[in-house]
Design a protein around this motif. Sequence first.
Motif, PDB file in Angstrom:
ATOM      1  N   UNK A  96      -4.956  14.184 -13.304  1.00 35.59           N
ATOM      2  CA  UNK A  96      -4.395  14.123 -14.653  1.00 35.59           C
ATOM      3  C   UNK A  96      -2.890  14.346 -14.690  1.00 35.59           C
ATOM      4  N   UNK A  97      -2.383  15.237 -13.838  1.00 34.94           N
ATOM      5  CA  UNK A  97      -0.985  15.649 -13.944  1.00 34.94           C
ATOM      6  C   UNK A  97      -0.071  15.082 -12.864  1.00 34.94           C
ATOM      7  N   UNK A  98      -0.630  14.771 -11.707  1.00 31.70           N
ATOM      8  CA  UNK A  98       0.213  14.345 -10.591  1.00 31.70           C
ATOM      9  C   UNK A  98       0.015  12.887 -10.199  1.00 31.70           C
ATOM     10  N   UNK A  99      -0.898  12.184 -10.861  1.00 26.22           N
ATOM     11  CA  UNK A  99      -1.110  10.759 -10.595  1.00 26.22           C
ATOM     12  C   UNK A  99      -0.646   9.969 -11.813  1.00 26.22           C
ATOM     13  N   UNK A 100       0.285   9.054 -11.602  1.00 26.92           N
ATOM     14  CA  UNK A 100       0.858   8.288 -12.707  1.00 26.92           C
ATOM     15  C   UNK A 100       0.743   6.797 -12.401  1.00 26.92           C
ATOM     16  N   UNK A 101      -0.055   6.038 -13.188  1.00 22.90           N
ATOM     17  CA  UNK A 101      -0.960   6.530 -14.229  1.00 22.90           C
ATOM     18  C   UNK A 101      -2.125   7.326 -13.635  1.00 22.90           C
ATOM     19  N   UNK A 102      -2.864   7.990 -14.493  1.00 18.25           N
ATOM     20  CA  UNK A 102      -3.958   8.851 -14.062  1.00 18.25           C
ATOM     21  C   UNK A 102      -4.986   8.073 -13.245  1.00 18.25           C
ATOM     22  N   UNK A 103      -5.515   8.724 -12.213  1.00 21.44           N
ATOM     23  CA  UNK A 103      -6.544   8.108 -11.370  1.00 21.44           C
ATOM     24  C   UNK A 103      -7.918   8.612 -11.809  1.00 21.44           C
ATOM     25  N   UNK A 104      -8.786   7.722 -12.292  1.00 16.41           N
ATOM     26  CA  UNK A 104     -10.145   8.155 -12.656  1.00 16.41           C
ATOM     27  C   UNK A 104     -10.989   8.383 -11.404  1.00 16.41           C
ATOM     28  N   UNK A 105     -11.937   9.288 -11.491  1.00 20.82           N
ATOM     29  CA  UNK A 105     -12.829   9.546 -10.358  1.00 20.82           C
ATOM     30  C   UNK A 105     -14.158  10.082 -10.874  1.00 20.82           C
ATOM     31  N   UNK A 106     -15.150  10.024 -10.027  1.00 22.16           N
ATOM     32  CA  UNK A 106     -16.440  10.651 -10.313  1.00 22.16           C
ATOM     33  C   UNK A 106     -16.752  11.591  -9.153  1.00 22.16           C
ATOM     34  N   UNK A 163      -3.074  16.869  -2.902  1.00 22.18           N
ATOM     35  CA  UNK A 163      -4.294  16.052  -2.907  1.00 22.18           C
ATOM     36  C   UNK A 163      -4.109  14.795  -3.753  1.00 22.18           C
ATOM     37  N   UNK A 164      -3.127  14.814  -4.665  1.00 26.51           N
ATOM     38  CA  UNK A 164      -2.856  13.631  -5.490  1.00 26.51           C
ATOM     39  C   UNK A 164      -2.486  12.433  -4.624  1.00 26.51           C
ATOM     40  N   UNK A 165      -1.863  12.690  -3.478  1.00 28.31           N
ATOM     41  CA  UNK A 165      -1.485  11.595  -2.584  1.00 28.31           C
ATOM     42  C   UNK A 165      -2.722  10.852  -2.076  1.00 28.31           C
ATOM     43  N   UNK A 166      -3.784  11.590  -1.794  1.00 24.71           N
ATOM     44  CA  UNK A 166      -5.028  10.948  -1.359  1.00 24.71           C
ATOM     45  C   UNK A 166      -5.646  10.138  -2.491  1.00 24.71           C
ATOM     46  N   UNK A 167      -5.608  10.682  -3.697  1.00 22.89           N
ATOM     47  CA  UNK A 167      -6.191   9.981  -4.844  1.00 22.89           C
ATOM     48  C   UNK A 167      -5.487   8.652  -5.098  1.00 22.89           C
ATOM     49  N   UNK A 168      -4.149   8.664  -5.118  1.00 22.86           N
ATOM     50  CA  UNK A 168      -3.432   7.416  -5.395  1.00 22.86           C
ATOM     51  C   UNK A 168      -3.569   6.437  -4.227  1.00 22.86           C
ATOM     52  N   UNK A 204     -11.955  23.878  -6.197  1.00 19.75           N
ATOM     53  CA  UNK A 204     -11.607  22.571  -5.642  1.00 19.75           C
ATOM     54  C   UNK A 204     -11.719  21.464  -6.692  1.00 19.75           C
ATOM     55  N   UNK A 205     -12.789  21.493  -7.486  1.00 21.21           N
ATOM     56  CA  UNK A 205     -12.949  20.474  -8.524  1.00 21.21           C
ATOM     57  C   UNK A 205     -11.846  20.594  -9.565  1.00 21.21           C
ATOM     58  N   UNK A 206     -11.492  21.817  -9.921  1.00 21.79           N
ATOM     59  CA  UNK A 206     -10.397  22.023 -10.871  1.00 21.79           C
ATOM     60  C   UNK A 206      -9.101  21.438 -10.321  1.00 21.79           C
ATOM     61  N   UNK A 207      -8.851  21.642  -9.024  1.00 29.20           N
ATOM     62  CA  UNK A 207      -7.640  21.116  -8.396  1.00 29.20           C
ATOM     63  C   UNK A 207      -7.616  19.586  -8.430  1.00 29.20           C
ATOM     64  N   UNK A 208      -8.766  18.969  -8.168  1.00 29.43           N
ATOM     65  CA  UNK A 208      -8.856  17.508  -8.199  1.00 29.43           C
ATOM     66  C   UNK A 208      -8.587  16.995  -9.615  1.00 29.43           C
ATOM     67  N   UNK A 209      -9.203  17.627 -10.596  1.00 29.71           N
ATOM     68  CA  UNK A 209      -8.998  17.222 -11.993  1.00 29.71           C
ATOM     69  C   UNK A 209      -7.529  17.371 -12.384  1.00 29.71           C
ATOM     70  N   UNK A 210      -6.918  18.456 -11.955  1.00 26.03           N
ATOM     71  CA  UNK A 210      -5.509  18.702 -12.252  1.00 26.03           C
ATOM     72  C   UNK A 210      -4.620  17.664 -11.564  1.00 26.03           C
ATOM     73  N   UNK A 238      -2.924  -0.625 -10.519  1.00 20.32           N
ATOM     74  CA  UNK A 238      -1.961  -0.218  -9.492  1.00 20.32           C
ATOM     75  C   UNK A 238      -0.580  -0.801  -9.811  1.00 20.32           C
ATOM     76  N   UNK A 239       0.480  -0.115  -9.367  1.00 19.80           N
ATOM     77  CA  UNK A 239       0.443   1.022  -8.449  1.00 19.80           C
ATOM     78  C   UNK A 239       0.356   2.367  -9.162  1.00 19.80           C
ATOM     79  N   UNK A 240      -0.447   3.252  -8.597  1.00 25.79           N
ATOM     80  CA  UNK A 240      -0.451   4.644  -9.019  1.00 25.79           C
ATOM     81  C   UNK A 240       0.568   5.371  -8.146  1.00 25.79           C
ATOM     82  N   UNK A 241       1.317   6.257  -8.751  1.00 27.59           N
ATOM     83  CA  UNK A 241       2.353   6.976  -8.018  1.00 27.59           C
ATOM     84  C   UNK A 241       2.164   8.479  -8.170  1.00 27.59           C
ATOM     85  N   UNK A 242       2.798   9.209  -7.266  1.00 34.23           N
ATOM     86  CA  UNK A 242       2.766  10.666  -7.314  1.00 34.23           C
ATOM     87  C   UNK A 242       4.103  11.187  -6.802  1.00 34.23           C
ATOM     88  N   UNK A 243       4.569  12.329  -7.283  1.00 38.34           N
ATOM     89  CA  UNK A 243       5.873  12.836  -6.839  1.00 38.34           C
ATOM     90  C   UNK A 243       5.873  13.194  -5.356  1.00 38.34           C
TER      91      UNK A 243
END
Length: 216
Positions: A73-83, A31-36, A64-70, A105-110
């Motif tokens: 914070x952990x898979x988006x570099x730099x971190x992607x803020x959201x509400x 899901x980090x790919x969608x966030x970035x 689901x919310x826990x997964x988004x927060x994770x 930007x750019x935000x990256x993810x593995x």
Amino acid sequence: MAKKHKILNLIETGEGKQLDFKFEVSDAAKIARSLVSFANTSGGKLLIGVKDTGEISGIMSEEELFMIENAAAKYCIPQVPFSYKEWHLNGKKILEINIVKSTNAPHKTPDQNGRLKAYVRIQDQNKLANGIQMKIWEKLNPQRDIKFVYSENAKKLLNMLGKYDSLPLKQIVSKLSLSRFKIENMIAELIIMRVINMTVTESITSFSLRDPLDDD
């Protein structure tokens, strides 16, 4: 007549550049790919608990919310803020995740091999950012000065684009006696200076002269 629920109106617009449906979130890295992608492009919304068809399935827990927060914070570099907001409709809960267009930007993810990659939103898909977009972000780094020289090659490029509605990079490279690297750098600088536009679809990236009346 009862007013239609906001979420129903949103779902009816369908998935696109700024809207994505997710039946569930079971993998933070994925899901980090969608966030970035949203953060790197124009921002957007994730609706969790909605199938690709637009059918509301709902979510059953806070997982689901826990997964988004994770993911943020952990898979988006730099971190992607959201509400987020929670909506309840016909006994089903929908999680709305809002991501704004990033100024960092750019935000990256593995990727699958653990290599950090930047993604952007193209229509309703998350795609790898192309080389020119990466150069644009690099040149927009506040610690770097953009020093553009209006060279003969730049004049040739602009004259060429003036003869066509748009041209793909492959044709531009074939028409100019320059390396692809130099052409990409020149195009990136002209995009930053708002002289030309880049249009990206799932199948092709093309360039055109920017209309002075365009309002981004």
